[in-house]
Design an enzyme around this catalytic site. Sequence first.
Site, PDB file in Angstrom:
ATOM      1  N   ARG A   1     -41.597  47.282  93.403  1.00 42.91           N
ATOM      2  CA  ARG A   1     -42.358  48.093  92.439  1.00 42.91           C
ATOM      3  C   ARG A   1     -42.531  49.525  92.943  1.00 42.91           C
ATOM      4  O   ARG A   1     -42.698  50.442  92.148  1.00 42.91           O
ATOM      5  CB  ARG A   1     -43.698  47.408  92.147  1.00 42.91           C
ATOM      6  CG  ARG A   1     -44.621  47.316  93.329  1.00 42.91           C
ATOM      7  CD  ARG A   1     -45.730  46.294  93.124  1.00 42.91           C
ATOM      8  NE  ARG A   1     -45.247  44.904  93.239  1.00 42.91           N
ATOM      9  CZ  ARG A   1     -45.991  43.840  93.011  1.00 42.91           C
ATOM     10  NH1 ARG A   1     -47.253  43.975  92.650  1.00 42.91           N
ATOM     11  NH2 ARG A   1     -45.481  42.624  93.149  1.00 42.91           N
TER      12      ARG A   1
ATOM     13  N   LYS B   1     -41.296  38.268 105.802  1.00 46.11           N
ATOM     14  CA  LYS B   1     -41.108  36.983 105.129  1.00 46.11           C
ATOM     15  C   LYS B   1     -40.881  35.899 106.175  1.00 46.11           C
ATOM     16  O   LYS B   1     -40.277  36.152 107.205  1.00 46.11           O
ATOM     17  CB  LYS B   1     -39.880  37.043 104.212  1.00 46.11           C
ATOM     18  CG  LYS B   1     -40.071  37.882 102.975  1.00 46.11           C
ATOM     19  CD  LYS B   1     -38.833  37.827 102.104  1.00 46.11           C
ATOM     20  CE  LYS B   1     -38.957  38.737 100.902  1.00 46.11           C
ATOM     21  NZ  LYS B   1     -39.980  38.306  99.937  1.00 46.11           N
TER      22      LYS B   1
END
Length: 494
Positions: free
Chosen positions: A343, A269
Amino acid sequence: MLRLATVDLKRDAVKTLFVPVCEDKAIHSDPVVCGLVEKAMTIEAFRGKKDQELVLHNLSDPPIENAIFRGLGKAGQVSADSLRQASGRAAKRCIKMGVPRLWSAVPEAGALGIDPAVLLAALMEGILLGNHIFDRYKKEKENKPLARADFMVPADGARRFAALPPRIEAACRGAILAREWVNTPSNEKTPEAFAREVAAAAKKSGLTARVMVEAELRRRNFGALLAVSAGSRHRPALVVLEHKPRRGKETVVLVGKGVTFDSGGINIKTGPSIADMKSDMAGAAAVAAVLLSAAALKLDRRIVGVIPLVENMVSGDATRPGDIVTSFSGKTVEIGNTDAEGRLILADALAWALKTYAPQVAIDVATLTGACVVALGEEIAGLFTADEALKEEILAASARTHERCWPLPLPEDYKELLKSSFADINNMPSAREGGAISAALFLSEFTAGTRWAHIDIAGPAYHKKESAICGPGGTGFGVRLLLDWLLHISPRFG
Ligand code: BES
Ligand code: ZN
Ligand code: ZN
């Protein structure tokens, strides 16, 4: 902390009193309170308009040291949430003034057209939630929270509403615990350390707690979870908490995303908000807190909390974009992007939980996608489920708690976005658009055959700025929502 009290303001010593006020209607029945409101209204700056505040000191008749008046606006527009916010602000005012005990004048439910139990619950929640201070890492503890809050009710009210204080305290204590866990920095909540802390708290509350460590996760083929954890020197863990009442055979499974820090991995990020990624375990915190509160409330339903914990880091051992792993379910996953890690751990945790417990219903809560924040903003969570009845139940709990959720679709044809040329599925969708939906669809591939809902809390889980009922940081979102849902589906409620 919370008490229902029958108070005579002329006789009893009340040092600090909170009085909610409407701009267009008298909403109190106690003549002494009405007199105080009249006095407040003589001050021009205070009209009882929404969010106005007036504090009067050292009143002589009745003798009150501090009277805190908060405007609610027009009586017809007052909601349970505006009461919650007003009392949250009143608690914050008390903290600033350094007073340890607050009495609240409870408005007439009829005057506001709100159910009396709902009205009282909202005022109580506001006080408890607004009273939370997170100063664990400050040497100088500048502020002290209220130690006690009394709510003025007529004599029969104390009996009628006796069940409220313990219920509200259990729920709010859960929300506050979740906030504290989220606010804890990642260096102090590595997966194993956090797992131990949750398990210890759970055992104290009478839950059964089990922690699977890396060797067991490997033996059981949690391939997707282990791929996320690979880059971190801190080992993963999976906590399983169980509330097992004697009655209540049906099982609810709750799963919470527990990424104790999300650096993004090799798809690292960028930008300053990476520091907020200590909050990427807010789903895990909410699920753990719900189980502790469910035990305290002795809910008569079997509830299993499944909490996968990993740190998503960068190193020579980190999973590479393009790697293919075999998940617990047997499906192979191409890891198109190491930042879509939530996920992956949820896929394994859900598949394992559904296989192990065959629950009647499963819900996962996760700070899953930035796309959900773009879609619904910071206050509203995305709700995904193919089960209409479950959707209605959750939306009803959402309306009651004001932990807002909004339904988003699970369109079959969007599964196209998750196709991989090499594996059964790709964790990275081929389009940026609809990112919250493609993430939910990815999870749906691991929950087939079970009533299941996914709640994306990336927006409401963590707020940089304080609000009426919360300090800056973790909000505890999901705890009151899920507890309310559990209470209302519990057999006792029919
Ligand atoms: N933890 C983030 C999602 C997130 C974003 C939570 C902002 C809270 C605030 C998640 O793991 C993530 O990075 N998701 C990616 C998915 C993408 C790579 C498909 C995202 O949302 O950009
Ligand atoms: Zn991520
Ligand atoms: Zn994440």
